[in-house]
Design an enzyme around this catalytic site. Structure first.
Site, PDB file in Angstrom:
ATOM      1  N   TYR A  80       0.840  -1.206   0.000  1.00  0.00           N
ATOM      2  CA  TYR A  80       0.000   0.000   0.000  1.00  0.00           C
ATOM      3  C   TYR A  80       0.872   1.252   0.000  1.00  0.00           C
ATOM      4  CZ  TYR A  80      -3.806   3.145   1.174  1.00  0.00           C
ATOM      5  OH  TYR A  80      -4.729   4.147   1.143  1.00  0.00           O
ATOM      6  N   PHE A 132      -9.522  19.027 -24.860  1.00  0.00           N
ATOM      7  CA  PHE A 132      -9.921  17.632 -24.927  1.00  0.00           C
ATOM      8  C   PHE A 132     -11.196  17.506 -24.088  1.00  0.00           C
ATOM      9  CE2 PHE A 132      -9.917  13.132 -23.739  1.00  0.00           C
ATOM     10  CZ  PHE A 132     -10.008  12.616 -25.019  1.00  0.00           C
ATOM     11  N   THR A 133     -12.042  16.525 -24.419  1.00  0.00           N
ATOM     12  CA  THR A 133     -13.372  16.450 -23.777  1.00  0.00           C
ATOM     13  C   THR A 133     -13.281  16.450 -22.245  1.00  0.00           C
ATOM     14  OG1 THR A 133     -13.213  14.067 -24.119  1.00  0.00           O
ATOM     15  CG2 THR A 133     -14.586  15.281 -25.661  1.00  0.00           C
ATOM     16  N   ASP A 223      -0.254  18.994 -21.451  1.00  0.00           N
ATOM     17  CA  ASP A 223      -0.901  17.675 -21.483  1.00  0.00           C
ATOM     18  C   ASP A 223      -0.045  16.820 -22.416  1.00  0.00           C
ATOM     19  OD1 ASP A 223      -2.353  15.401 -22.075  1.00  0.00           O
ATOM     20  OD2 ASP A 223      -4.290  16.421 -22.123  1.00  0.00           O
ATOM     21  N   LYS A 266      -1.881   6.149 -22.726  1.00  0.00           N
ATOM     22  CA  LYS A 266      -1.321   6.485 -24.044  1.00  0.00           C
ATOM     23  C   LYS A 266       0.202   6.540 -23.926  1.00  0.00           C
ATOM     24  CE  LYS A 266      -5.349   9.118 -25.560  1.00  0.00           C
ATOM     25  NZ  LYS A 266      -5.603   8.760 -26.953  1.00  0.00           N
ATOM     26  N   ARG A 389     -16.036  11.829 -33.887  1.00  0.00           N
ATOM     27  CA  ARG A 389     -15.451  13.024 -33.279  1.00  0.00           C
ATOM     28  C   ARG A 389     -16.122  14.233 -33.933  1.00  0.00           C
ATOM     29  NH1 ARG A 389     -11.832  11.693 -28.981  1.00  0.00           N
ATOM     30  NH2 ARG A 389     -13.934  12.045 -28.333  1.00  0.00           N
ATOM     31  N   PHE A 455     -22.392  10.672 -25.934  1.00  0.00           N
ATOM     32  CA  PHE A 455     -21.761   9.797 -26.937  1.00  0.00           C
ATOM     33  C   PHE A 455     -21.361   8.451 -26.358  1.00  0.00           C
ATOM     34  CE2 PHE A 455     -17.334  10.416 -25.574  1.00  0.00           C
ATOM     35  CZ  PHE A 455     -17.451  11.579 -24.816  1.00  0.00           C
TER      36      PHE A 455
HETATM   37  N1  F0G Z   1      -5.700  14.290 -22.638  1.00  0.00           N
HETATM   38  C1  F0G Z   1      -5.657  13.834 -23.901  1.00  0.00           C
HETATM   39  C2  F0G Z   1      -4.977  14.635 -24.953  1.00  0.00           C
HETATM   40  C3  F0G Z   1      -6.271  12.601 -24.204  1.00  0.00           C
HETATM   41  O1  F0G Z   1      -6.227  12.184 -25.469  1.00  0.00           O
HETATM   42  C4  F0G Z   1      -6.903  11.872 -23.179  1.00  0.00           C
HETATM   43  C5  F0G Z   1      -7.581  10.618 -23.473  1.00  0.00           C
HETATM   44  C6  F0G Z   1      -6.903  12.393 -21.886  1.00  0.00           C
HETATM   45  C7  F0G Z   1      -6.285  13.597 -21.651  1.00  0.00           C
HETATM   46  C8  F0G Z   1      -7.559  11.668 -20.752  1.00  0.00           C
HETATM   47  O2  F0G Z   1      -6.787  10.592 -20.389  1.00  0.00           O
HETATM   48  O3  F0G Z   1      -8.261   8.613 -20.821  1.00  0.00           O
HETATM   49  O4  F0G Z   1      -6.268   8.436 -19.324  1.00  0.00           O
HETATM   50  O5  F0G Z   1      -8.258   9.693 -18.593  1.00  0.00           O
HETATM   51  N2  F0G Z   1      -7.907  10.236 -24.639  1.00  0.00           N
HETATM   52  C9  F0G Z   1      -8.550   8.958 -24.968  1.00  0.00           C
HETATM   53  C10 F0G Z   1      -8.814   8.851 -26.440  1.00  0.00           C
HETATM   54  C11 F0G Z   1      -9.747   8.682 -24.145  1.00  0.00           C
HETATM   55  O6  F0G Z   1      -9.466   7.872 -26.845  1.00  0.00           O
HETATM   56  O7  F0G Z   1      -8.374   9.682 -27.233  1.00  0.00           O
HETATM   57  P1  F0G Z   1      -7.443   9.257 -19.750  1.00  0.00           P
END
Ligand code: F0G
Length: 481
Positions: A80, A132-133, A223, A266, A389, A455
């Site tokens: 832990y 980003f979303t 990021d 990623k 997208r 989505f």
């Molecule tokens: N920032 C970027 C540029 C991303 O592409 C993503 C995730 C995140 C933050 C969030 O990271 O998923 O580890 O919480 N992109 C994925 C995609 C979901 O399919 O492009 P996460």
């Protein structure tokens, strides 16, 4: 991954790895594909993996691991607190990125949550090259506002501009001047501009952003989730850095930033995330939140096995052969589609091949979700799952009206080292067939529309019987499979 010179004159990427573990996949007959997508409410997110031939939804958490990553996972130190796996990851992050502090988080959006909690207050603004979303959602939840300041070329789907992820420096200066630096929570740069179609920024542009931040005493947050692609493109496309190694380019980028966060799903080809920073005060504020939302400081919601894999994966990101795999496959796919006259985002970027659904389907209104319809049609025509997208991924405004996206794209992600060139060729063939019959593709409408993240969970139906017509044409031209 090297573009080895072919005696026959053709150009294609050759894999600099061999495959030693495989997963069987299957391709359903076209009528069963139609039944599967109907059962999934015409939403690719709701498809079952068993019904998918090539999963090009995302690269997130699905890049292929190396033998070294797998081996490292066996050394995982489960505890832990005080895990040696965490220490190994922390050391690797320090060595590569050079920040004083590292905080673990369960994935990229968790880093965004922590940053927004500490840095964003109601009424504040976060200027960025591209949103980003999840980033936007966390900033908005804190009462903040996102200002996208992408360079004009970034808004063109077809262009030769090598750095469409650059920030418009003049607009940044004007915004800070107009609003005052005290209203700016931080400036955010996203490597590998996801929603732009995987488009990079240049190191020269990042330097300019830093200059403006220095002038006004603003924090610069990177990021770095898609840093691997961006590193490759800087090396390939930015003349001043052609001779510099990937490791040195990484150092230069990091030195320009105050905070650096990433999705380990990623970057690092594992699952997890992390936040790097220099400022002691800020570190203390953020550190308090980690055990609250993520987990203790030596795991932050990640499994120790994933931390071991990530440490090795981050080191492997410094290998040009490794980080060039996706961009070179994507370039091959984009070039081939482009040569067939099929509308794709250009120049080829990272992450995936992005189809321009607005140009594919000019007969559909944005309210009929052209990118969503194309993503569904691609699944029917090929068993390939891509990601919408466009407008479907947007949220309605508080008045309940549609927010039309500036782009209607379908992303066909090419996770690292997962697909072979023959699979990519299959994708090109089926896209060619579909493009030839694009007039058959109709729109979609919601039958169940969730208020948030529609989505992911929303269900839709075709606005006519166009899917049956598409299947009939397919069977006539290509048979059952
Ligand atoms: N920032 C970027 C540029 C991303 O592409 C993503 C995730 C995140 C933050 C969030 O990271 O998923 O580890 O919480 N992109 C994925 C995609 C979901 O399919 O492009 P996460």
């Amino acid at each position: 991954m090297t573009n080895i010179k072919m005696w026959g004159g053709e150009t294609f990427p050759v894999e600099m790895h061999k495959v030693r573990i495989v997963q069987k996949i299957s391709l359903l007959p076209v009528t069963e594909r139609l039944a599967a997508i109907t059962a999934a409410g015409n939403n690719n997110f709701l498809l079952q993996n068993k019904d998918i031939f090539l999963d090009m939804l995302t690269d997130s958490g699905v890049n292929a691991m190396s033998d070294r990553q797998q081996a490292a996972m066996l050394l995982a130190d489960d505890s832990y607190a005080g895990s040696a796996s965490f220490t190994r990851l922390e050391q690797k992050v320090r060595e590569l990125f050079g920040f004083e502090h590292f905080l673990p988080a369960h994935q990229g959006r968790a880093c965004e949550h922590l940053l927004a909690q500490v840095l964003v207050r109601p009424g504040m603004i976060v200027p960025m090259n591209v949103h980003f979303t999840t980033t936007k959602a966390h900033i908005t939840l804190q009462g903040g506002r996102v200002e996208e300041l992408i360079c004009p070329e970034g808004m063109e789907t077809s262009s030769n501009y090598p750095f469409k992820g650059n920030m418009d420096i003049k607009r940044l200066e004007e915004l800070v001047e107009k609003e005052g630096p005290e209203k700016i929570a931080f400036v955010r740069m996203e490597a590998g501009g996801n929603l732009l179609g995987g488009q990079p920024f240049s190191l020269a542009n990042l330097r300019e952003v830093r200059r403006v931040c220095d002038q006004h005493n603003l924090l610069l947050v990177l990021d770095a989730s898609l840093l691997a692609d961006n590193l490759y493109f800087i090396k390939q496309r930015e003349e001043a850095y052609a001779e510099l190694g990937i490791r040195a380019i990484t150092k230069e980028i990091c030195e320009l930033c105050d905070i650096f966060y990433f999705s380990g799903r990623k970057l690092g080809c594992a699952r997890g995330g992390g936040l790097c920073l220099r400022d002691d005060n800020l570190h203390e504020q953020l550190r308090e939140l980690v055990p609250l939302y993520e987990g203790f400081l030596t795991y932050g919601g990640m499994s120790v096995r994933e931390m071991e894999a990530m440490a090795v994966g981050l080191e492997e990101t410094m290998d040009e052969d490794m980080i060039s795999h996706s961009p070179q496959f994507i370039r091959y796919m984009v070039d081939e589609l482009d040569a067939l006259g099929i509308p794709v985002v250009k120049p080829a970027g990272g992450l995936g091949c992005h189809l321009d659904a607005a140009a594919w389907l000019p007969h559909l209104a944005q309210s009929e979700y052209p990118a969503g319809a194309l993503a569904v049609a691609i699944y029917i025509a090929s068993g390939i799952r891509g990601m919408e997208r466009g407008t479907l991924s947007e949220q309605r405004n508080p008045q309940g009206e549609e927010v039309f996206s500036p782009f209607e794209l379908v992303r066909l992600a090419l996770p690292r080292r997962v697909f072979t060139l023959s699979q990519v060729k299959y994708a090109i063939d089926r896209l060619h067939w579909l493009y030839t019959h694009r007039h058959l593709i109709g729109g979609l409408t919601f039958t169940h529309e969730p208020q948030n993240l529609r989505f992911f969970f929303g269900r839709l139906r075709p606005t006519s019987d166009w899917q049956e017509a598409l299947v009939a044409q397919y069977r006539q031209d290509l048979g059952e499979i």
